[in-house]
Structures are given as C-alpha cells and as structure tokens.
Scaffold this motif. Structure first.
Motif, PDB file in Angstrom:
ATOM      1  N   VAL A 134       0.829  -1.212   0.000  1.00 14.70           N
ATOM      2  CA  VAL A 134       0.000   0.000   0.000  1.00 14.70           C
ATOM      3  C   VAL A 134       0.862   1.260   0.000  1.00 14.70           C
ATOM      4  N   LEU A 135       1.873   1.289   0.855  1.00 13.03           N
ATOM      5  CA  LEU A 135       2.695   2.487   0.988  1.00 13.03           C
ATOM      6  C   LEU A 135       3.548   2.746  -0.244  1.00 13.03           C
ATOM      7  N   LYS A 136       3.677   1.751  -1.110  1.00 16.10           N
ATOM      8  CA  LYS A 136       4.434   1.915  -2.353  1.00 16.10           C
ATOM      9  C   LYS A 136       3.520   2.148  -3.554  1.00 16.10           C
ATOM     10  N   ASP A 137       2.221   2.184  -3.297  1.00 18.45           N
ATOM     11  CA  ASP A 137       1.253   2.294  -4.381  1.00 18.45           C
ATOM     12  C   ASP A 137       0.819   3.754  -4.556  1.00 18.45           C
ATOM     13  N   ASP A 138       0.942   4.270  -5.759  1.00 15.31           N
ATOM     14  CA  ASP A 138       0.644   5.677  -6.010  1.00 15.31           C
ATOM     15  C   ASP A 138      -0.813   6.022  -5.729  1.00 15.31           C
ATOM     16  N   LEU A 139      -1.735   5.086  -5.982  1.00 13.58           N
ATOM     17  CA  LEU A 139      -3.160   5.370  -5.815  1.00 13.58           C
ATOM     18  C   LEU A 139      -3.601   5.294  -4.352  1.00 13.58           C
ATOM     19  N   LEU A 140      -3.033   4.358  -3.585  1.00  9.53           N
ATOM     20  CA  LEU A 140      -3.485   4.151  -2.208  1.00  9.53           C
ATOM     21  C   LEU A 140      -2.640   4.862  -1.161  1.00  9.53           C
ATOM     22  N   ALA A 141      -1.385   5.099  -1.441  1.00  7.59           N
ATOM     23  CA  ALA A 141      -0.497   5.708  -0.442  1.00  7.59           C
ATOM     24  C   ALA A 141      -1.047   7.014   0.134  1.00  7.59           C
ATOM     25  N   PRO A 142      -1.687   7.875  -0.683  1.00 11.60           N
ATOM     26  CA  PRO A 142      -2.213   9.122  -0.103  1.00 11.60           C
ATOM     27  C   PRO A 142      -3.259   8.913   0.993  1.00 11.60           C
ATOM     28  N   LEU A 143      -3.948   7.780   0.989  1.00  9.87           N
ATOM     29  CA  LEU A 143      -4.939   7.507   2.025  1.00  9.87           C
ATOM     30  C   LEU A 143      -4.287   7.151   3.360  1.00  9.87           C
ATOM     31  N   PHE A 144      -2.996   6.803   3.321  1.00 10.41           N
ATOM     32  CA  PHE A 144      -2.333   6.295   4.520  1.00 10.41           C
ATOM     33  C   PHE A 144      -1.101   7.133   4.879  1.00 10.41           C
ATOM     34  N   THR A 145      -1.189   8.435   4.637  1.00 12.47           N
ATOM     35  CA  THR A 145      -0.045   9.301   4.940  1.00 12.47           C
ATOM     36  C   THR A 145       0.246   9.376   6.440  1.00 12.47           C
ATOM     37  N   ASP A 146      -0.799   9.165   7.256  1.00 12.16           N
ATOM     38  CA  ASP A 146      -0.616   9.224   8.713  1.00 12.16           C
ATOM     39  C   ASP A 146      -0.723   7.832   9.333  1.00 12.16           C
ATOM     40  N   LEU A 147      -0.284   6.819   8.627  1.00 16.29           N
ATOM     41  CA  LEU A 147      -0.407   5.431   9.081  1.00 16.29           C
ATOM     42  C   LEU A 147       0.344   5.205  10.388  1.00 16.29           C
ATOM     43  N   ALA A 148      -0.374   4.769  11.401  1.00 16.06           N
ATOM     44  CA  ALA A 148       0.237   4.491  12.700  1.00 16.06           C
ATOM     45  C   ALA A 148       1.049   3.197  12.638  1.00 16.06           C
ATOM     46  N   PRO A 149       2.126   3.098  13.415  1.00 18.46           N
ATOM     47  CA  PRO A 149       2.969   1.896  13.384  1.00 18.46           C
ATOM     48  C   PRO A 149       2.208   0.623  13.725  1.00 18.46           C
ATOM     49  N   GLU A 150       1.173   0.745  14.562  1.00 17.57           N
ATOM     50  CA  GLU A 150       0.429  -0.436  15.003  1.00 17.57           C
ATOM     51  C   GLU A 150      -0.757  -0.764  14.092  1.00 17.57           C
ATOM     52  N   HIS A 151      -0.932   0.010  13.022  1.00 16.65           N
ATOM     53  CA  HIS A 151      -2.124  -0.157  12.179  1.00 16.65           C
ATOM     54  C   HIS A 151      -2.217  -1.569  11.599  1.00 16.65           C
ATOM     55  N   ALA A 152      -1.142  -2.072  11.035  1.00 19.05           N
ATOM     56  CA  ALA A 152      -1.165  -3.402  10.415  1.00 19.05           C
ATOM     57  C   ALA A 152      -1.526  -4.477  11.437  1.00 19.05           C
ATOM     58  N   ALA A 153      -0.995  -4.345  12.652  1.00 15.68           N
ATOM     59  CA  ALA A 153      -1.284  -5.335  13.696  1.00 15.68           C
ATOM     60  C   ALA A 153      -2.758  -5.285  14.086  1.00 15.68           C
ATOM     61  N   LYS A 186     -12.551  10.038   4.665  1.00 10.61           N
ATOM     62  CA  LYS A 186     -11.458   9.618   3.778  1.00 10.61           C
ATOM     63  C   LYS A 186     -11.798   9.798   2.297  1.00 10.61           C
ATOM     64  N   ASN A 187     -13.108   9.822   1.979  1.00  9.95           N
ATOM     65  CA  ASN A 187     -13.558   9.972   0.588  1.00  9.95           C
ATOM     66  C   ASN A 187     -12.860   8.990  -0.352  1.00  9.95           C
ATOM     67  N   ILE A 188     -12.961   7.729  -0.020  1.00  8.45           N
ATOM     68  CA  ILE A 188     -12.339   6.678  -0.826  1.00  8.45           C
ATOM     69  C   ILE A 188     -13.061   6.568  -2.158  1.00  8.45           C
ATOM     70  N   SER A 189     -12.306   6.550  -3.236  1.00  5.29           N
ATOM     71  CA  SER A 189     -12.891   6.444  -4.574  1.00  5.29           C
ATOM     72  C   SER A 189     -13.042   4.988  -4.980  1.00  5.29           C
ATOM     73  N   GLU A 190     -13.859   4.751  -5.989  1.00  9.30           N
ATOM     74  CA  GLU A 190     -14.021   3.390  -6.479  1.00  9.30           C
ATOM     75  C   GLU A 190     -12.720   2.823  -7.044  1.00  9.30           C
ATOM     76  N   PRO A 191     -11.933   3.593  -7.809  1.00  2.00           N
ATOM     77  CA  PRO A 191     -10.625   3.055  -8.244  1.00  2.00           C
ATOM     78  C   PRO A 191      -9.723   2.667  -7.067  1.00  2.00           C
ATOM     79  N   VAL A 197      -8.678  -4.053  -3.158  1.00  2.00           N
ATOM     80  CA  VAL A 197      -9.095  -5.450  -3.338  1.00  2.00           C
ATOM     81  C   VAL A 197      -8.006  -6.244  -4.053  1.00  2.00           C
ATOM     82  N   ASN A 198      -7.449  -5.669  -5.100  1.00  2.00           N
ATOM     83  CA  ASN A 198      -6.419  -6.371  -5.865  1.00  2.00           C
ATOM     84  C   ASN A 198      -5.148  -6.570  -5.045  1.00  2.00           C
ATOM     85  N   LEU A 199      -4.743  -5.534  -4.319  1.00  2.00           N
ATOM     86  CA  LEU A 199      -3.510  -5.640  -3.540  1.00  2.00           C
ATOM     87  C   LEU A 199      -3.633  -6.633  -2.395  1.00  2.00           C
TER      88      LEU A 199
END
Length: 259
Positions: A134-153, A186-191, A197-199
């Motif tokens: 996600v953090l390397k993806d141009d389309l999704l990375a902007p949604l996670f600019t403030d990603l907390a270290p514990e988010h994945a867990a 967050k205003n998540i878009s359909e793309p 989903v794909n990632l």
C-alpha cells in the motif's frame, strides 16, 4: 424486513411407499428450487427402524411465512408441486412454521476460515505484506499518509476475528463501529477500492494464505463487502451505524446486517 421462517413437515410413510415418496419429492423439489420465496429445502429420513413406517422430515426455509402462504401457494408453481406431494398429505404428522432464534453456529467439525488460513500468524503476515504494498502504491499511499505503526497489527486482529478467530479486536479496540469510524472523511474512490481489493489478494498470495477455491471465494467475498462499506462510510453522506459486533464470516455466509 420480515424475518425468514422455517417450515417443518413430518411424514410417516408406509415402508412399501417410501421409494415412490422420495421420487415424488424429487420431482416436486423442482418447484421449490424455482420459487423466489424459497431460500432452501432439505428432506431427511430417520435412520432408526420403525415398525409403523418410514419417518421423514422436510425442512423448507422461506423468506417469510407470508411469502409462503400468500406467495408460493398462490403462484403457478404450487399446483404442480401439490400434484406430486398430494397423495402423501394424509401421512403428515406435523406441519408448522418456526421462527429462527439467535442460538445457532457451526460445530468444530467444520474449521473456521481463521484456522484454515493458518491462524494469527497468517493474518499478521498478510497485513505486513499488504501495507508494505500500500505504501508503495501511487493510488493508495495518499490515504495512509498518517499510518500508525500499530495499524497493520490492528487490522490483523480485525481480520482474524472476522474470519472466526479470537475476539481480540473487540476486546482491545472496539466493535464494528470503531472500525467504521476509521474511514470517516477519507472519501475513498471506487478506483482506490478496487486497487485495495487487488492488492490484498496479491498480499494473500505472497503471505502464503490457502489458494483453494472455497477459502479464496469466502476471503474475496468479505473483502468486497468490507471495502464497499468503507467507501460508503468514507463519503460525505455517511451516517454512523448502530452499535454492532464485529462481523463473523464463514464458508458461504455473511453477517445479517449491511452497515
């Protein structure tokens, strides 16, 4: 929405007529299968020997009692159904509608999706791999600019509970409403939803989650359901849902609420 109802019909059929009875219901079942009011049906035969005839129980789940009595019975499907089972009406010992109760579940003979996936470690691997993508993806990375270290867990705990594992997310983070709130504004878009989903499917491959069709179809079904809710709750017209537990996903089933 009216609750589903379960109709039970108990038959006692003379042994010499049991074969023709089964044949008749095999034909009659075509009408049940074609009925939009019918959710499912099953005819079971008692295993224990009975001198007074063979005992059968027919279970039919209808969308509602009214749909059965006012819909199916008044439809063009009912006359051919009745023509097949009519000769056995006199053998009915009980015919009633039952309202389901909250007491339900699966036994341990059927593994949970959580166990099938490989337990907590599998979901931890999944989310670590996924958020790295996600953090390397141009389309999704902007949604996670403030990603907390514990988010994945935390997401690993959420997915583990969703798929039948321990209720660790509920105990440490909250219920469904807590997760939903993470998406407000967050205003998540359909793309972006589709890329998510794909990632996550790519991450499931890389993390070594099972690839059998049954597991992956259930896994993707939840991902589709969950991401569509995320899009809605991230939008400007979203309203907070009523307090609800973390959804529990299983083989070929889904929670009874939509948001």
């Amino acid at each position: 929405m009216t609750a589903q109802t379960v109709e039970y019909i108990r038959y006692r059929i003379p042994e010499q007529r049991s074969a023709e009875f089964l044949a008749a219901y095999t034909r009659a079942a075509r009408q049940l299968a074609a009925a939009p009011q019918c959710v499912s049906y099953e005819l079971a035969r008692c295993e224990e020997y009975a001198e007074n005839g063979a005992h059968f129980v027919l279970r039919i789940t209808w969308t509602s009692t009214e749909a059965h009595l006012e819909g199916f019975r008044r439809s063009e499907l009912f006359p051919p159904f009745l023509a097949e089972i009519g000769p056995y009406v006199e053998n009915i010992e009980e015919m009633r509608h039952y309202e389901p109760t909250p007491v339900r579940g699966n036994g341990s003979a059927v593994p949970t999706l959580y166990d099938w996936a490989g337990g907590a470690e599998a979901f931890s691997r999944l989310t670590e791999v996924f958020y790295d993508k996600v953090l390397k993806d141009d389309l999704l990375a902007p949604l996670f600019t403030d990603l907390a270290p514990e988010h994945a867990a935390h997401v690993a705990l959420w997915l583990a509970e969703v798929f039948g594992g321990p209720a660790a997310y509920s105990e440490t983070q909250g219920g469904h409403g807590h997760m939903v709130a993470k998406h407000f504004g967050k205003n998540i878009s359909e793309p972006q939803r589709r890329r998510w989903v794909n990632l996550v499917q790519d991450a499931a491959d890389d993390a070594g989650l099972p690839t059998d069709a049954e597991f992956r179809s259930a896994f993707v079904a939840y991902v589709e359901w969950g991401t569509r809710l995320a899009v809605y709750f991230s939008g400007p017209d979203a309203q907070s849902p009523a307090e609800q537990p973390v959804p529990r996903w299983s083989w070929g089933s889904m929670p009874p609420y939509q948001g």
